[in-house]
Design a protein around this motif. Structure first.
Motif, PDB file in Angstrom:
ATOM      1  N   GLU A 118      18.254  10.488  18.310  1.00  8.83           N
ATOM      2  CA  GLU A 118      18.114  10.378  16.850  1.00  8.83           C
ATOM      3  C   GLU A 118      16.910   9.511  16.491  1.00  8.83           C
ATOM      4  O   GLU A 118      16.126   9.845  15.596  1.00  8.83           O
ATOM      5  CB  GLU A 118      19.394   9.795  16.264  1.00  8.83           C
ATOM      6  N   LEU A 119      16.794   8.362  17.193  1.00 11.48           N
ATOM      7  CA  LEU A 119      15.655   7.471  16.939  1.00 11.48           C
ATOM      8  C   LEU A 119      14.332   8.177  17.270  1.00 11.48           C
ATOM      9  O   LEU A 119      13.341   8.030  16.550  1.00 11.48           O
ATOM     10  CB  LEU A 119      15.793   6.195  17.763  1.00 11.48           C
ATOM     11  N   ARG A 120      14.344   8.928  18.365  1.00  7.02           N
ATOM     12  CA  ARG A 120      13.118   9.631  18.764  1.00  7.02           C
ATOM     13  C   ARG A 120      12.688  10.620  17.683  1.00  7.02           C
ATOM     14  O   ARG A 120      11.508  10.696  17.322  1.00  7.02           O
ATOM     15  CB  ARG A 120      13.340  10.373  20.091  1.00  7.02           C
ATOM     16  N   ASP A 121      13.649  11.383  17.154  1.00  7.74           N
ATOM     17  CA  ASP A 121      13.324  12.357  16.103  1.00  7.74           C
ATOM     18  C   ASP A 121      12.808  11.654  14.853  1.00  7.74           C
ATOM     19  O   ASP A 121      11.859  12.121  14.210  1.00  7.74           O
ATOM     20  CB  ASP A 121      14.558  13.183  15.750  1.00  7.74           C
ATOM     21  N   THR A 122      13.440  10.528  14.502  1.00  9.37           N
ATOM     22  CA  THR A 122      13.029   9.783  13.310  1.00  9.37           C
ATOM     23  C   THR A 122      11.620   9.224  13.474  1.00  9.37           C
ATOM     24  O   THR A 122      10.776   9.337  12.578  1.00  9.37           O
ATOM     25  CB  THR A 122      14.016   8.639  13.026  1.00  9.37           C
ATOM     26  N   VAL A 123      11.350   8.621  14.637  1.00  9.34           N
ATOM     27  CA  VAL A 123      10.034   8.041  14.903  1.00  9.34           C
ATOM     28  C   VAL A 123       8.970   9.127  14.936  1.00  9.34           C
ATOM     29  O   VAL A 123       7.895   8.980  14.343  1.00  9.34           O
ATOM     30  CB  VAL A 123      10.053   7.261  16.238  1.00  9.34           C
ATOM     31  N   LYS A 124       9.278  10.218  15.616  1.00  8.35           N
ATOM     32  CA  LYS A 124       8.301  11.302  15.703  1.00  8.35           C
ATOM     33  C   LYS A 124       7.993  11.875  14.327  1.00  8.35           C
ATOM     34  O   LYS A 124       6.838  12.139  13.993  1.00  8.35           O
ATOM     35  CB  LYS A 124       8.816  12.407  16.631  1.00  8.35           C
ATOM     36  N   GLY A 125       9.042  12.069  13.498  1.00  8.25           N
ATOM     37  CA  GLY A 125       8.837  12.585  12.146  1.00  8.25           C
ATOM     38  C   GLY A 125       7.956  11.669  11.308  1.00  8.25           C
ATOM     39  O   GLY A 125       7.076  12.132  10.572  1.00  8.25           O
ATOM     40  N   ALA A 126       8.187  10.352  11.439  1.00  9.05           N
ATOM     41  CA  ALA A 126       7.382   9.389  10.684  1.00  9.05           C
ATOM     42  C   ALA A 126       5.928   9.417  11.134  1.00  9.05           C
ATOM     43  O   ALA A 126       5.003   9.338  10.314  1.00  9.05           O
ATOM     44  CB  ALA A 126       7.965   7.992  10.838  1.00  9.05           C
ATOM     45  N   LEU A 127       5.706   9.530  12.432  1.00  8.63           N
ATOM     46  CA  LEU A 127       4.338   9.582  12.958  1.00  8.63           C
ATOM     47  C   LEU A 127       3.646  10.891  12.573  1.00  8.63           C
ATOM     48  O   LEU A 127       2.456  10.901  12.250  1.00  8.63           O
ATOM     49  CB  LEU A 127       4.347   9.415  14.477  1.00  8.63           C
ATOM     50  N   LEU A 128       4.410  11.999  12.609  1.00  7.94           N
ATOM     51  CA  LEU A 128       3.832  13.289  12.217  1.00  7.94           C
ATOM     52  C   LEU A 128       3.378  13.265  10.765  1.00  7.94           C
ATOM     53  O   LEU A 128       2.329  13.824  10.418  1.00  7.94           O
ATOM     54  CB  LEU A 128       4.851  14.409  12.432  1.00  7.94           C
ATOM     55  N   ALA A 129       4.165  12.623   9.919  1.00  8.12           N
ATOM     56  CA  ALA A 129       3.825  12.556   8.489  1.00  8.12           C
ATOM     57  C   ALA A 129       2.525  11.799   8.258  1.00  8.12           C
ATOM     58  O   ALA A 129       1.853  12.005   7.243  1.00  8.12           O
ATOM     59  CB  ALA A 129       4.967  11.906   7.715  1.00  8.12           C
TER      60      ALA A 129
END
Length: 386
Positions: A118-129
């Motif tokens: 879950e943390l990985r998806d959240t971090v990746k989404g924030a970085l992608l944005a």
């Protein structure tokens, strides 16, 4: 590089099935627009793929017929934007997020697996944005009269994406890559087709099987052309219809780069060739030509490409230059159209020469006296049949 560049890599497809009836300028635009590229600049989506106009990668409306219909062809571009987060950056931010989670949960010694995902998806989404997408463009020109499509995406991944989107856009049609055996079938007259089928080592028409089981065709073709090049027998005749006149003379020979292979082992021979001695030694040792530069010249015009023997993928296909002529009267869109037609003309002429060369080989390869002819080729190369 795009289809309008003087040097471009591409593969070709046969388009099977019947296109919609009526004027292509009427039916193609709405179909392309329905599957147009959707920008992701302002979101956090990782990938977006779709069609845009050949001359304007920002335009996916296909509102004007001249944006995509260049009789007898449809011309359009696959645009694929992708955000990429460097692995090291993702690891660093994920580590920080895990440390913050453990600090907030002192009873835990490690982050649970599901929470880490879950943390990985959240971090990746924030970085992608926070990451701008990188665009890629791959041009397609579909000759409706010949049912032949030229596509500048040469990687298997991009080809798969293109084929899928094409099927989705033009329902009922499918693409079959013009691999060596398919190209041979398309070239040969009816009387020679049975002889070709006798040499077919594939049990089905599945593309992958046709490629894997008929590698002899590309290998023998380049072997044949090498023997002609060594012997200085470089003069051929135009045998296929196209821009060049039938029976017009042209010159063709292997250029200064060859890749020779035996299983996984590969040897590259590059630079000016002294009677192709290195390549001949490798062939005598049992290797085959897997890839080679081919030079073709007719009059003052020259074409050059790197051909992959297994797939007939044309790499770095260099054709005579096309330069825009600005007269101060013609509008920019008309100038682009003129460049397109000139570019298609020189590409078609180069492929016409290549197909004429391939046809000359096939007629020799399928003849009853091929074993004797192969021995002659071996002697031209300076060694006897093994």
């Amino acid at each position: 590089m795009g289809i309008l560049a003087n040097t471009v890599s591409f593969r070709q497809y046969q388009v099977l099935g019947d296109p919609p009836a009526g004027d292509p300028g009427e039916w193609a635009g709405p179909l392309l627009a329905k599957n147009a590229f959707v920008p992701i600049d302002s979101g956090s989506e990782e990938i977006s793929s779709g069609w845009v106009c050949l001359d304007d990668p920002q335009n996916g409306s296909f509102a004007e017929r001249r944006d995509f219909f260049r009789p007898p062809s449809l011309a359009f571009t696959l645009r694929r934007d992708q955000r990429r987060v460097p692995a090291a950056l993702l690891r660093r931010h994920l580590q920080k997020a895990e440390e913050e989670f453990l600090a907030a949960h002192p009873g835990l010694h490690r982050v649970p697996k599901d929470k880490r995902e879950e943390l990985r998806d959240t971090v990746k989404g924030a970085l992608l944005a926070r990451t701008l997408p990188t665009p890629s463009f791959f041009d397609a020109v579909w000759d409706l009269e010949r049912g032949l499509l030229t596509f500048t995406g040469t990687s298997p991944n991009i080809a798969e994406i293109f084929e899928g989107l094409f099927r989705q856009t033009f329902e009922g049609l499918r693409l079959v890559v013009l691999h060596p055996f398919a190209r041979a079938r398309a070239l040969l007259p009816a009387k020679l087709q049975p002889l070709l089928e006798e040499q077919n080592r594939a049990a089905t028409d599945a593309v992958l099987e046709q490629i894997q089981e008929n590698t002899w065709l590309g290998a023998d073709f380049l072997h044949w052309l090498l023997a002609h090049s060594v012997a200085g027998r470089n003069s051929f005749r135009v045998r296929r219809a196209g821009p060049a006149l039938m029976d017009e003379a042209f010159v063709a020979f292997l250029d200064n780069r060859l890749v020779l292979a035996a299983g996984p082992q590969r040897v590259t021979v590059a630079g000016p060739q002294d009677h192709y001695s290195e390549a001949r030694i490798a062939l005598d040792a049992g290797k085959e030509i897997a890839e080679a530069g081919i030079f073709m010249e007719k009059g003052e015009d020259a074409w050059k490409t790197t051909l992959k023997a297994e797939t007939f993928l044309f790499g770095s296909f260099k054709a005579p230059g096309v330069k825009p002529e600005k007269d101060g009267i013609t509008d920019e869109k008309s100038e682009r159209e003129a460049i397109f037609y000139e570019r298609m003309h020189v590409l078609a002429e180069g492929l016409q020469l290549f197909d004429s060369l391939l046809l000359a080989f096939l007629e020799e390869r399928l003849a009853a006296d091929w074993p004797k002819r192969r021995e002659q080729l071996q002697r031209l190369l300076g060694f006897e049949e093994q």
